[in-house]
Design a protein around this motif. Structure first.
Motif, PDB file in Angstrom:
ATOM      1  N   SER A   1       0.811  -1.226   0.000  1.00 28.60           N
ATOM      2  CA  SER A   1       0.000   0.000   0.000  1.00 28.60           C
ATOM      3  C   SER A   1       0.838   1.268   0.000  1.00 28.60           C
ATOM      4  CB  SER A   1      -0.935   0.015   1.212  1.00 28.60           C
ATOM      5  OG  SER A   1      -0.196  -0.038   2.426  1.00 28.60           O
ATOM      6  N   THR A   2       2.136   1.149   0.279  1.00 26.68           N
ATOM      7  CA  THR A   2       3.005   2.332   0.280  1.00 26.68           C
ATOM      8  C   THR A   2       4.208   2.177  -0.643  1.00 26.68           C
ATOM      9  OG1 THR A   2       4.268   1.488   2.190  1.00 26.68           O
ATOM     10  CG2 THR A   2       2.381   2.910   2.660  1.00 26.68           C
ATOM     11  N   THR A   3       4.249   1.114  -1.412  1.00 24.71           N
ATOM     12  CA  THR A   3       5.419   0.885  -2.254  1.00 24.71           C
ATOM     13  C   THR A   3       5.553   1.970  -3.320  1.00 24.71           C
ATOM     14  OG1 THR A   3       6.633  -0.775  -3.534  1.00 24.71           O
ATOM     15  CG2 THR A   3       4.258  -0.575  -3.975  1.00 24.71           C
ATOM     16  N   VAL A   4       6.782   2.257  -3.704  1.00 23.85           N
ATOM     17  CA  VAL A   4       7.081   3.279  -4.705  1.00 23.85           C
ATOM     18  C   VAL A   4       8.071   2.698  -5.708  1.00 23.85           C
ATOM     19  CG1 VAL A   4       6.595   5.297  -3.265  1.00 23.85           C
ATOM     20  CG2 VAL A   4       8.848   4.229  -3.162  1.00 23.85           C
ATOM     21  N   MET A   5       8.322   3.415  -6.785  1.00 21.77           N
ATOM     22  CA  MET A   5       9.164   2.895  -7.857  1.00 21.77           C
ATOM     23  C   MET A   5      10.560   2.541  -7.360  1.00 21.77           C
ATOM     24  SD  MET A   5       8.216   5.109 -11.280  1.00 21.77           S
ATOM     25  CE  MET A   5       8.314   6.730 -10.515  1.00 21.77           C
ATOM     26  N   ALA A   6      11.165   3.426  -6.560  1.00 20.71           N
ATOM     27  CA  ALA A   6      12.524   3.163  -6.082  1.00 20.71           C
ATOM     28  C   ALA A   6      12.577   1.924  -5.206  1.00 20.71           C
ATOM     29  CB  ALA A   6      13.039   4.379  -5.320  1.00 20.71           C
ATOM     30  N   ALA A   7      11.525   1.682  -4.426  1.00 21.32           N
ATOM     31  CA  ALA A   7      11.492   0.492  -3.577  1.00 21.32           C
ATOM     32  C   ALA A   7      11.426  -0.778  -4.423  1.00 21.32           C
ATOM     33  CB  ALA A   7      10.293   0.559  -2.634  1.00 21.32           C
ATOM     34  N   GLU A   8      10.656  -0.736  -5.510  1.00 21.27           N
ATOM     35  CA  GLU A   8      10.563  -1.911  -6.386  1.00 21.27           C
ATOM     36  C   GLU A   8      11.879  -2.149  -7.121  1.00 21.27           C
ATOM     37  OE1 GLU A   8       8.119  -4.128  -6.446  1.00 21.27           O
ATOM     38  OE2 GLU A   8       7.370  -2.923  -4.783  1.00 21.27           O
ATOM     39  N   ILE A   9      12.572  -1.081  -7.468  1.00 22.49           N
ATOM     40  CA  ILE A   9      13.888  -1.234  -8.107  1.00 22.49           C
ATOM     41  C   ILE A   9      14.863  -1.900  -7.144  1.00 22.49           C
ATOM     42  CG2 ILE A   9      15.876   0.037  -8.989  1.00 22.49           C
ATOM     43  CD1 ILE A   9      13.878   2.133 -10.043  1.00 22.49           C
ATOM     44  N   TYR A  10      14.893  -1.406  -5.907  1.00 20.26           N
ATOM     45  CA  TYR A  10      15.798  -1.982  -4.905  1.00 20.26           C
ATOM     46  C   TYR A  10      15.435  -3.434  -4.619  1.00 20.26           C
ATOM     47  CZ  TYR A  10      18.576  -2.315  -0.637  1.00 20.26           C
ATOM     48  OH  TYR A  10      19.500  -2.691   0.314  1.00 20.26           O
ATOM     49  N   ARG A  11      14.143  -3.715  -4.500  1.00 24.23           N
ATOM     50  CA  ARG A  11      13.700  -5.072  -4.183  1.00 24.23           C
ATOM     51  C   ARG A  11      14.113  -6.054  -5.288  1.00 24.23           C
ATOM     52  NH1 ARG A  11       9.650  -5.075  -0.784  1.00 24.23           N
ATOM     53  NH2 ARG A  11       8.713  -3.285  -1.839  1.00 24.23           N
ATOM     54  N   ASN A  12      13.897  -5.680  -6.541  1.00 26.63           N
ATOM     55  CA  ASN A  12      14.254  -6.565  -7.643  1.00 26.63           C
ATOM     56  C   ASN A  12      15.756  -6.746  -7.770  1.00 26.63           C
ATOM     57  OD1 ASN A  12      11.914  -7.475  -9.585  1.00 26.63           O
ATOM     58  ND2 ASN A  12      11.328  -5.449  -8.845  1.00 26.63           N
ATOM     59  N   ALA A  13      16.515  -5.710  -7.467  1.00 32.01           N
ATOM     60  CA  ALA A  13      17.966  -5.802  -7.609  1.00 32.01           C
ATOM     61  C   ALA A  13      18.609  -6.574  -6.464  1.00 32.01           C
ATOM     62  CB  ALA A  13      18.567  -4.403  -7.709  1.00 32.01           C
ATOM     63  N   PHE A  14      18.297  -6.219  -5.234  1.00 31.44           N
ATOM     64  CA  PHE A  14      19.049  -6.751  -4.100  1.00 31.44           C
ATOM     65  C   PHE A  14      18.333  -7.843  -3.319  1.00 31.44           C
ATOM     66  CE2 PHE A  14      20.614  -2.415  -4.858  1.00 31.44           C
ATOM     67  CZ  PHE A  14      21.951  -2.708  -5.084  1.00 31.44           C
ATOM     68  N   HIS A  15      17.032  -8.033  -3.545  1.00 30.50           N
ATOM     69  CA  HIS A  15      16.337  -9.151  -2.927  1.00 30.50           C
ATOM     70  C   HIS A  15      16.237 -10.335  -3.877  1.00 30.50           C
ATOM     71  CE1 HIS A  15      14.122  -6.905   0.566  1.00 30.50           C
ATOM     72  NE2 HIS A  15      15.408  -6.701   0.543  1.00 30.50           N
TER      73      HIS A  15
END
Length: 305
Positions: A254-268
């Motif tokens: 409910s609070t996710t943003v573009m930068a968070a999705e970029i970080y999640r896909n890259a480092f998670h």
């Protein structure tokens, strides 16, 4: 004459060469690499990633979580600059123009209030996120919910309820940003000759008319800069969401943003190629916003002596 111009040009170029080279190496070069990586399936370990063309961008079109993040950034882009600038203009006008003596000076203690408003700016974003994470706790230890519970009111899940969490994040971002723009607008107001305010008041202008017809037009260039900076902040927001919210963008995204999705896909998930594609999209969103904002807010500059 031509020789003197050549020497002057050579002198200026010699000073600019080093910073231009550093800018190309540390800013332009990573952008170019990101564009290339976005067209590969790089997982962060292989030295020679496989080139897959536009496959990552095709995958992006069906990524519901990323487009949900884009929607959240869009709402922030609409509300964060608008609310922050309105509040900051109100306080700056009050501190600098809205005091006594016919409204020609700020309120008493305005210098102290400027320092007080600016205080959140000296705190790191991560510190602000942790502070509000604790303040919003849904129990008696939370600074916000404790008084509500003392009055017999059910605690509010500021960060645990999907319908509330996003607006809590927006409120914190506004709280942190307002102080800087109060100081920025105060500096702009200080450069406006007081004679203009006095002349407007002699002509019978009230406080609202003084603000709309005198203050805002003369402060428009500063407002334009503030709007662009806040818009970029709304598009690039990351740390405050990642640190403050549950599940780094939750609950339930409910609070996710573009930068968070970029970080999640890259480092998670180690999808560095796909994360780079998301970053390229965010880059064009940000550049497009800046260009559009400059064009739409462009107006004839008002000069005063």
């Amino acid at each position: 004459m031509i020789f003197n111009r050549y020497r002057r040009g050579l002198f200026i170029t010699s000073f600019l060469a080093a910073p231009v080279i550093l800018y190309v190496v540390y800013v332009i070069s990573p952008y170019i690499q990101a564009f290339y990586i976005a067209m590969t399936d790089w997982r962060g370990v292989s030295a020679m990633p496989r080139f897959i063309g536009l496959d990552n961008f095709e995958r992006l079109l069906d990524d519901e979580k990323f487009w949900l993040a884009v929607t959240h950034n869009g709402v922030l882009l609409l509300l964060l600059p608008l609310i922050t600038i309105v509040i900051a203009l109100f306080f700056a006008f009050l501190l600098n123009v809205g005091g006594g003596h016919g409204g020609r000076k700020g309120i008493w203690g305005s210098k102290f209030y400027r320092v007080l408003f600016f205080f959140p700016q000296i705190l790191a974003v991560a510190v602000v996120a942790v502070l509000f994470q604790q303040a919003f706790r849904p129990d008696a230890s939370g600074m916000v919910n404790a008084p509500l519970m003392a009055l017999g009111i059910k605690p509010i899940g500021f960060l645990s309820e999907p319908a509330v969490a996003f607006w809590s994040v927006l409120g914190v971002m506004i709280w942190q940003a307002v102080g800087f723009y109060v100081v920025l607008f105060s500096a702009g107001l200080a450069s406006i000759p007081r004679d203009m305010f006095e002349a407007a008041q002699i002509d019978g202008a009230g406080r609202i008319s003084l603000f709309i017809r005198v203050t805002l037009p003369l402060l428009w260039d500063t407002v334009q800069v503030a709007w662009i900076y806040l818009g970029i902040l709304a598009l690039d927001v990351f740390a405050i969401v990642w640190v403050m919210t549950d599940q780094h963008g939750g609950p339930d995204s409910s609070t996710t943003v573009m930068a968070a999705e970029i970080y999640r896909n890259a480092f998670h998930y180690s999808y560095f190629g796909y994360a780079s594609a998301l970053g390229v999209v965010m880059f064009f969103f940000t550049i497009g916003f800046a260009i559009l904002a400059l064009r739409l807010s462009r107006r004839e500059r008002i000069e005063y002596q």
